[in-house]
Structures are given as structure tokens and as C-alpha cells.
Write an enzyme that holds these catalytic residues in place. Structure first.
Site, PDB file in Angstrom:
ATOM      1  N   CYS A  30      27.704  38.832  42.021  1.00 55.21           N
ATOM      2  CA  CYS A  30      26.839  38.558  40.865  1.00 55.21           C
ATOM      3  C   CYS A  30      27.646  37.968  39.717  1.00 55.21           C
ATOM      4  CB  CYS A  30      26.166  39.875  40.464  1.00 55.21           C
ATOM      5  SG  CYS A  30      25.435  39.897  38.833  1.00 55.21           S
ATOM      6  N   CYS A  33      27.394  39.790  36.360  1.00 52.80           N
ATOM      7  CA  CYS A  33      28.089  41.082  36.488  1.00 52.80           C
ATOM      8  C   CYS A  33      29.590  40.895  36.257  1.00 52.80           C
ATOM      9  CB  CYS A  33      27.876  41.684  37.878  1.00 52.80           C
ATOM     10  SG  CYS A  33      26.159  42.019  38.284  1.00 52.80           S
TER      11      CYS A  33
END
Length: 106
Positions: A30, A33
């Protein structure tokens, strides 16, 4: 290395049962993230001894992600004494996250 806590199904509830905790639900693939990972590490340093800064890898801990209905990552949840009290989805500024933790500590 930051002082954040990697949570698993085995220690999730016990770790969050007391005090204030931030839990970052993330995955290695991600992009957002990875973008906020340094912020999470800085918060772990800043709040060391005051609040628990935790991470849950949703790829490895799918049961936890399902339990909390995680649909998008990063999702950051705030817990006080084991109860989820707030949540934000998407990358957030360090200041915004720190203010939420401070409010829970007050």
C-alpha cells in the site's frame, strides 16, 4: 527502529485493553501506508510511555481486519481502555494524529 508495536491476533486485545492506543492498519504493498510509516514511527517516539502506537499488517492478520471492517488502508483507529473511540481513513498528517492522541490522553 521505531517503538511501535506490531499486533497479532494473539496479543491484540491484551495490548489495547488499558490506556490510549493508535492502531495503523496497513499492508506492505500500500503506497499511502508506506507514505505515513515514518509518521507512525515518529508518533511512537513522541508518545513513548504515554500511549501505545501499534500497527496491524492486514495481509498477515486478516481476522483482525475483518473484525473491524477494514475496507481501505491505511485505516487508523484510536482506542481507549480497549474501546474503539475514533477512526480515520487514508494518510493523515502527524499533527492531526497527535492531536487525536492528546485529546484522548487529556
Amino acid at each position: 527502529m521505531g517503538k511501535y508495536i506490531e499486533l497479532t491476533g494473539a496479543d491484540f486485545e491484551a495490548t489495547l485493553s488499558e490506556g490510549v492506543s493508535l492502531v495503523d492498519f496497513w499492508a506492505p504493498w500500500c503506497g499511502p501506508c508506506r507514505m505515513i510509516a515514518p509518521v507512525i514511527e515518529e508518533l511512537a517516539e513522541d508518545f513513548d510511555g504515554k500511549a501505545k502506537i501499534c500497527k496491524v499488517n492486514t495481509d498477515e492478520e486478516q481476522d483482525i481486519a475483518v473484525k473491524f471492517g477494514i475496507r481501505s488502508i491505511p485505516t487508523i483507529m484510536f482506542f481507549k481502555d480497549g474501546e474503539m473511540v475514533d477512526q480515520v481513513v487514508g494518510a493523515q498528517s502527524k499533527q492531526a494524529l497527535a492531536e487525536k492522541i492528546d485529546a484522548l490522553l487529556a
